[in-house]
Design an enzyme around this catalytic site. Structure first.
Site, mmCIF file in Angstrom:
data_model
loop_
_atom_site.group_PDB
_atom_site.id
_atom_site.type_symbol
_atom_site.label_atom_id
_atom_site.label_comp_id
_atom_site.label_asym_id
_atom_site.label_seq_id
_atom_site.Cartn_x
_atom_site.Cartn_y
_atom_site.Cartn_z
ATOM 1 N N GLY A 310 -10.903 -35.105 -38.685
ATOM 2 C CA GLY A 310 -12.228 -36.294 -39.020
ATOM 3 C C GLY A 310 -13.464 -35.325 -39.332
ATOM 4 O O GLY A 310 -13.627 -34.451 -39.683
ATOM 5 N N GLU A 311 -14.511 -36.458 -39.073
ATOM 6 C CA GLU A 311 -15.759 -35.780 -39.304
ATOM 7 C C GLU A 311 -16.215 -35.694 -40.452
ATOM 8 O O GLU A 311 -17.420 -35.241 -40.839
ATOM 9 C CB GLU A 311 -16.257 -34.669 -38.356
ATOM 10 N N GLY A 312 -15.348 -35.651 -41.608
ATOM 11 C CA GLY A 312 -15.722 -35.322 -42.780
ATOM 12 C C GLY A 312 -15.447 -33.881 -43.127
ATOM 13 O O GLY A 312 -15.787 -33.399 -44.271
#
Length: 343
Positions: A310-312
């Site tokens: 996640g987190e980009g």
């Protein structure tokens, strides 16, 4: 709540494709880069698309359902990771710095008082959602506020000359929300939508499945997109959804990250199907439901590196490949300019 997203104008598609085909290479030899170059040109309505001031917005929020034991990590990790983002120590910080991508961290609804922490954008809707096991995660008013706030943040990026934007998230329990959205919007069996998230063992995974099945039985199968999002979503998912819709309205290129971000994109496509032409899917996550969700969307991700953070991070790692697509279209010689024979 009415996003004015224009369908992609394909009048220059033939001219773009001809430009791609007449580069000094066999037709199709650059594979997916050619598809990305074509898409960038169509989005920007230009034979020479430019990627300006790339940004990634990371939305963080807590989920009431986390207290039902659906994650391998405690809820406190959400705010602790936000502090890590602000201190520059997370994976997304490293990759964003590496590729000169501006990173913004947004408190969409973390169960913590950051008291004006330096560098954090305060868009808090509430201190986490309610547990959708026994009540809707948020009110419709909260859901609308989150959608609109996501749009406002994208508008600010657009005014800062950004035309390509990615979205990341942090929120313990958010794979549970994403699984529920995926199931209700695709009709893929719920068990096929549920994965290990942050690393559940077999017992934890079975507990997660039971919790989500109980929640589904409690609320019933909702069909209206706003009802689905407000009942089972998260503040960060709703903000991503609104952000993606606004980005498409502004004719920006959207970089879609992993499972959570793709569930937000799925939600966005329920509100306005035209958003799909503006999205580049950056990677295939290891989270169980993501492959099925990408197949449902007929999406071809750029990368398959076994990531599930996640987190980009998928957006940041894929961005230089998107840059390469624009670069070859703009800078590579044609057969004619290079004086190379073309059969």
């Amino acid at each position: 709540m009415n996003w004015n997203i224009a369908p992609i104008n394909r009048e220059i598609e033939g001219e773009l494709q001809q430009k791609i085909d007449l580069k000094t290479k066999p037709i199709g030899a650059l594979g997916q880069l050619e598809h990305i170059a074509l898409q960038l040109g169509l989005i920007q309505q230009s034979l020479n698309p430019e990627l300006r001031n790339p940004q990634i917005l990371v939305f963080a929020a807590d989920h009431g359902v986390a207290k039902a034991g659906v994650s391998a990590y405690p809820q406190e990790v959400t705010y602790q990771m936000v502090m890590n983002f602000l201190n520059g120590g997370a994976a997304i910080n490293v990759f964003a710095r590496q590729h000169n991508i501006q990173l913004k961290v947004i408190d969409a609804g973390v169960n913590y008082n950051f008291a004006g922490a330096d560098g954090l954008i305060d868009a808090k809707i509430d201190f986490g959602t309610k547990s959708f096991v026994s009540e809707p995660a948020m009110t419709q008013a909260q859901c609308i506020a989150a959608l609109n706030e996501g749009g406002n943040l994208v508008e600010e990026a657009f005014e800062d000359a950004c035309n390509i934007i990615g979205f990341g998230e942090m929120g313990i329990g958010n794979t549970s929300s994403a699984s529920m959205l995926m199931h209700l919007l695709t009709n893929i069996p719920l068990r096929d939508c549920i994965g290990a998230g942050t690393g559940l063992d077999n017992n934890g995974l079975e507990r997660k499945r039971t919790v989500l099945e109980v929640a589904l039985d409690f609320h019933g199968k909702k069909a209206n997109p706003m009802d689905v999002l407000s009942t089972f979503g998260g503040f960060e998912i709703a903000m991503m959804c609104g952000a993606m819709l606004k980005a498409a309205e502004l004719k920006m290129t959207i970089m879609v990250d992993g499972f959570i971000a793709t569930s937000a994109f799925l939600m966005a496509s329920q509100f306005n199907r035209e958003v799909r032409d503006y999205a580049i899917f950056c990677h295939k996550s290891q989270e169980k439901g993501h492959t099925l969700l990408l197949d449902y969307l007929n999406a071809e991700p750029i990368l398959d590196l076994g990531m599930r953070l996640g987190e980009g991070t998928g957006c940041a790692v894929a961005f230089p490949i998107i840059q390469s697509a624009a670069s070859f279209l703009n800078d590579m010689a044609s057969f004619e300019s290079a004086g190379v024979s073309n059969k």
